[in-house]
Design an enzyme around this catalytic site. Structure first.
Site, mmCIF file in Angstrom:
data_model
loop_
_atom_site.group_PDB
_atom_site.id
_atom_site.type_symbol
_atom_site.label_atom_id
_atom_site.label_comp_id
_atom_site.label_asym_id
_atom_site.label_seq_id
_atom_site.Cartn_x
_atom_site.Cartn_y
_atom_site.Cartn_z
ATOM 1 N N SER A 14 -82.960 -44.427 -46.470
ATOM 2 C CA SER A 14 -83.789 -43.620 -47.378
ATOM 3 C C SER A 14 -85.091 -43.164 -46.717
ATOM 4 O O SER A 14 -86.146 -43.160 -47.346
ATOM 5 C CB SER A 14 -84.096 -44.429 -48.644
ATOM 6 O OG SER A 14 -84.718 -45.666 -48.295
ATOM 7 N N GLY A 15 -85.018 -42.801 -45.427
ATOM 8 C CA GLY A 15 -86.167 -42.159 -44.771
ATOM 9 C C GLY A 15 -86.063 -40.651 -44.948
ATOM 10 O O GLY A 15 -85.302 -40.154 -45.790
ATOM 11 N N LYS A 36 -81.654 -50.833 -47.181
ATOM 12 C CA LYS A 36 -81.579 -52.302 -47.091
ATOM 13 C C LYS A 36 -82.835 -53.036 -47.546
ATOM 14 O O LYS A 36 -82.795 -54.251 -47.732
ATOM 15 C CB LYS A 36 -81.211 -52.729 -45.670
ATOM 16 C CG LYS A 36 -82.242 -52.491 -44.600
ATOM 17 C CD LYS A 36 -81.720 -53.030 -43.268
ATOM 18 C CE LYS A 36 -82.621 -52.696 -42.120
ATOM 19 N NZ LYS A 36 -82.113 -53.192 -40.835
ATOM 20 N N ALA A 47 -95.164 -42.791 -40.115
ATOM 21 C CA ALA A 47 -95.488 -41.672 -39.212
ATOM 22 C C ALA A 47 -96.924 -41.232 -39.457
ATOM 23 O O ALA A 47 -97.361 -41.064 -40.595
ATOM 24 C CB ALA A 47 -94.521 -40.518 -39.428
ATOM 25 N N GLY A 50 -97.888 -36.287 -37.495
ATOM 26 C CA GLY A 50 -97.443 -35.172 -38.307
ATOM 27 C C GLY A 50 -96.140 -34.567 -37.845
ATOM 28 O O GLY A 50 -95.321 -35.214 -37.206
ATOM 29 N N GLU A 115 -101.091 -32.619 -29.947
ATOM 30 C CA GLU A 115 -100.665 -33.908 -29.390
ATOM 31 C C GLU A 115 -100.161 -33.697 -27.964
ATOM 32 O O GLU A 115 -99.998 -32.555 -27.516
ATOM 33 C CB GLU A 115 -99.578 -34.544 -30.275
ATOM 34 C CG GLU A 115 -100.127 -34.989 -31.630
ATOM 35 C CD GLU A 115 -99.095 -35.590 -32.548
ATOM 36 O OE1 GLU A 115 -97.890 -35.576 -32.224
ATOM 37 O OE2 GLU A 115 -99.488 -36.070 -33.627
ATOM 38 N N ARG A 290 -95.628 -38.227 -23.147
ATOM 39 C CA ARG A 290 -95.711 -39.671 -23.362
ATOM 40 C C ARG A 290 -95.162 -40.531 -22.241
ATOM 41 O O ARG A 290 -95.695 -41.597 -21.961
ATOM 42 C CB ARG A 290 -94.887 -40.012 -24.599
ATOM 43 C CG ARG A 290 -95.689 -39.815 -25.782
ATOM 44 C CD ARG A 290 -95.043 -40.357 -26.982
ATOM 45 N NE ARG A 290 -95.806 -39.766 -28.045
ATOM 46 C CZ ARG A 290 -95.435 -39.692 -29.276
ATOM 47 N NH1 ARG A 290 -94.274 -40.188 -29.627
ATOM 48 N NH2 ARG A 290 -96.211 -39.161 -30.163
ATOM 49 N N ARG A 386 -88.803 -37.339 -25.908
ATOM 50 C CA ARG A 386 -89.138 -36.521 -27.086
ATOM 51 C C ARG A 386 -90.578 -36.020 -27.036
ATOM 52 O O ARG A 386 -91.507 -36.770 -26.726
ATOM 53 C CB ARG A 386 -88.961 -37.364 -28.349
ATOM 54 C CG ARG A 386 -89.387 -36.669 -29.619
ATOM 55 C CD ARG A 386 -89.269 -37.595 -30.789
ATOM 56 N NE ARG A 386 -90.165 -38.714 -30.669
ATOM 57 C CZ ARG A 386 -91.242 -38.910 -31.436
ATOM 58 N NH1 ARG A 386 -91.523 -38.041 -32.398
ATOM 59 N NH2 ARG A 386 -92.006 -39.957 -31.279
ATOM 60 N N SER A 391 -89.747 -35.354 -34.146
ATOM 61 C CA SER A 391 -88.637 -36.099 -34.759
ATOM 62 C C SER A 391 -88.541 -35.895 -36.262
ATOM 63 O O SER A 391 -87.439 -35.784 -36.811
ATOM 64 C CB SER A 391 -88.719 -37.588 -34.431
ATOM 65 O OG SER A 391 -90.009 -38.053 -34.643
ATOM 66 N N LEU A 392 -89.676 -35.840 -36.955
ATOM 67 C CA LEU A 392 -89.605 -35.539 -38.391
ATOM 68 C C LEU A 392 -88.975 -34.159 -38.560
ATOM 69 O O LEU A 392 -88.155 -33.931 -39.455
ATOM 70 C CB LEU A 392 -91.000 -35.583 -39.011
ATOM 71 C CG LEU A 392 -91.691 -36.961 -39.017
ATOM 72 C CD1 LEU A 392 -93.153 -36.835 -39.439
ATOM 73 C CD2 LEU A 392 -90.972 -37.944 -39.940
#
Ligand code: FAD
Ligand code: SIN
Length: 539
Positions: A14-15, A36, A47, A50, A115, A290, A386, A391-392
């Site tokens: 449920s993300g 779970k 997160a 953003g 970023e 990164r 990444r 990712s969002l």
């Protein structure tokens, strides 16, 4: 064991991935979402920085595409990168329609942050808790939809395939197919079966494979391990991203993140004697991608024998800083650090899994009727590393595509078709023998094994690797694997036992895929055996 329900769309997790897919498919059938822990507990909720999108001139799609490809170090799927970047504004408009609030400037435009690895300001954010805001809004919308049922404290153990229905996959039934999942109802402690016309894996990442991680404890790679056990394809697991700047606060788990947006705002990395060092590693200094920043910090810490480096924010304007980063500022204050007056100690921590369940552009795995979206999937967007805040974005774009595909497919009933073509299957639904098992006599067996896996992965399969380290990790993990499988067979199923099993499975896949990739690329950095110099890092 009970057959609890039959549904059109089963969603595990449920993300952002599970919820945005649910909101899309709910108009076309019954949705059963299991999760779970508490319904909002997810990587999504934590997160900070953003979500990346090209919003205004002079930023362009081409720049965002190029930044993503550069970060990915040559192994992104360029078509997927183009698709995700170009669809971003439309998908973000949907997040806003579902109630998400992003910060705006005084002139009413979205306030875009910067970023590492981004050539423009393009990160939409809600202060420094963007994920919390997205999760809040999506859950509210999901609760308002009559077709969406959310079952919290339901733990998915394994997906249900022909194998569980009494048929081996063979030349007559060449494709493995998914018919739902075995789940443990944590309120009753009963194993239940949920049959579904199609299933979405949205179980997130696996940071708990390592000793230090920014991920909450739910991130144990369950979905990836389930799919791997069912003979699904999993790829790119050697690319585990370490976030360069988690707060150095020994004993705290998960590690608290100091968002990359703080460096985008002007924060500068320094050694503990106050010297800047990033110019030795990359012309983009503290805002390099990164993998480069995390390796540079790791290198400085190892060479100097320090435990951390500093992030220096003392020169930044307090009013604006606290407005953008109220939670980070407060968290540091709570442990006695005033970021406006003191140096902030930071270290890298396992943060994001770039690989996962291999899917196509519609989120389809190689297992029929099984989709995977979000951090548990490997879409080709991230390649070997990444780009921050992609990712969002990936999750909402692929949720959209997977939903469109699943809505088309839902018109058929694969379960009924399968059972009528294979009468044997009917007799076998479901067949999980939980009898004759008992609880482990000592929980220490599980907790100690977990610590051992995490130590192996951190010491030998972390930011810098070598053939010898990988071989060692492999040999040691094998012992833990055998011990845990033996325990699994004679012990009553519990989340802790299943999570440990999944973590061991995921660690195994990471090591195996790391050993297969001989060259250094992106996050997979191999040093020559016995060569303590880090070639890439030398001036
Ligand atoms: P998650 O949000 O992790 O959801 C997974 C769900 O699956 C959870 O509900 C979990 O309980 C459930 N689940 C797992 N296993 C099972 C099981 N066996 N049975 C039932 N349910 C299960 N990305 C960005 O783009 N921008 C950022 O600013 C950013 N900041 C981040 C900061 C932090 C501290 C962290 C940890 C990550 C950050 N990320 C960021 C990464 C991003 O948050 C995640 O990649 C993304 O939220 C993953 O979403 P998801 O829906 O795939 O998984
Ligand atoms: C951060 O805020 O630094 C996290 C961003 C990300 O992981 O994408």
């Amino acid at each position: 064991m009970k057959l609890t329900k039959k549904t059109d769309f089963l969603i595990i997790g449920s993300g952002i991935a599970g919820l945005s897919y649910a909101l899309k498919v709910a108009g076309h059938g019954k949705v059963c979402m299991i999760t779970k822990a508490n319904e909002d507990e997810s990587n999504t909720k934590y997160a900070q920085g953003g979500i990346a999108a090209v919003m205004y001139h002079p930023d362009t799609y081409d720049k965002h595409i190029e930044d993503t490809l550069i970060a990915g170090d040559g192994i992104c799927d360029e078509n997927i990168v183009r698709m995700v970047v170009k669809e971003a504004p439309e998908r973000i408009a949907e997040l806003i329609k579902w109630g998400t609030k992003f910060d705006k400037t005084a002139s009413g435009e979205y306030d875009l942050a910067k970023e590492g690895g981004h050539s423009a300001h393009r990160i939409l954010h809600h202060k420094d808790n963007t994920g919390f805001e997205i999760e809040r809004a999506l859950l509210l919308s999901a609760h308002a939809h009559p077709n969406i049922e959310i079952l919290d404290h339901y733990f998915a153990i394994d997906i249900l395939t022909q194998h569980h229905l009494g048929l081996e996959v063979n030349s007559r039934t060449p494709d493995i197919a998914c018919f739902g999942a075995y789940v443990l109802n944590l309120r009753t402690n009963e194993i239940e079966t949920i049959l579904a016309k199609n299933t979405l894996m949205a179980t997130g990442g696996a940071g708990n494979v390592y000793s230090t991680t920014t991920n909450p404890s739910i991130a144990s790679g369950d979905g990836i391990a389930m799919v791997y056990r069912a003979k699904g394809k999993v790829e790119g697991m050697e690319f585990y991203q370490f976030h360069p700047t988690s707060l150095f606060n020994p004993g705290e788990r998960p590690s608290f993140l100091i968002s990359e947006a703080v460096r985008g705002f002007g924060g500068i990395l320094k050694t503990i004697d106050g010297e800047e060092f990033m110019h030795k590693y990359d012309i983009r200094k503290s805002l390099a991608p990164r993998d480069i920043v995390a390796r540079a910090i790791d290198n400085e810490i190892k060479i100097r024998g320090d435990d951390y480096v500093y992030l220096d924010c003392r020169h930044l304007e307090k009013g604006a800083f606290v407005k953008h980063f109220p939670n980070i500022y407060q968290k540091c204050l709570d442990i006695g650090i005033d970021m406006m007056k003191d140096y902030t100690p930071v270290v890298p921590a396992a943060h994001y899994l770039c690989g996962g369940i291999k899917v196509d552009k519609n989120g389809r795995s190689n297992i029929k009727q099984l989709y995977a979206v979000g951090e548990c999937s490997s879409t080709g967007l991230h390649g070997a590393n990444r780009l921050a805040s992609n990712s969002l974005l990936e999750a909402i774009v692929f949720a959209h595509h997977a939903a469109a595909d699943a809505i088309q497919k839902i018109k058929e009933d694969p379960i009924e078709n399968f059972i009528s073509n294979n009468p044997l299957a009917k007799k076998n639904i479901p067949n999980w023998n939980a009898e004759g098992t008992s609880y482990p006599e000592e929980m220490v067996l599980l907790t100690q094994s977990l610590r051992e896996v995490q130590a192996i992965m951190t010491n030998y399969v972390g930011i810098v690797r070598s053939n010898i380290r990988l071989q060692r990790a492999f040999d040691r993990l094998e012992i833990l694997y055998k011990e845990n499988e033996a325990l699994y067979l004679k012990t009553t199923i519990s989340p802790k036992l299943c999570e440990l099993r999944n973590i061991i499975n995921v660690a195994y896949i990471i090591i195996k895929q790391a050993r297969n990739r001989k060259e250094s690329v992106g996050l997979h950095y191999m040093m020559a055996d016995f060569d303590l110099k880090i070639k890439h890092l030398l001036p």
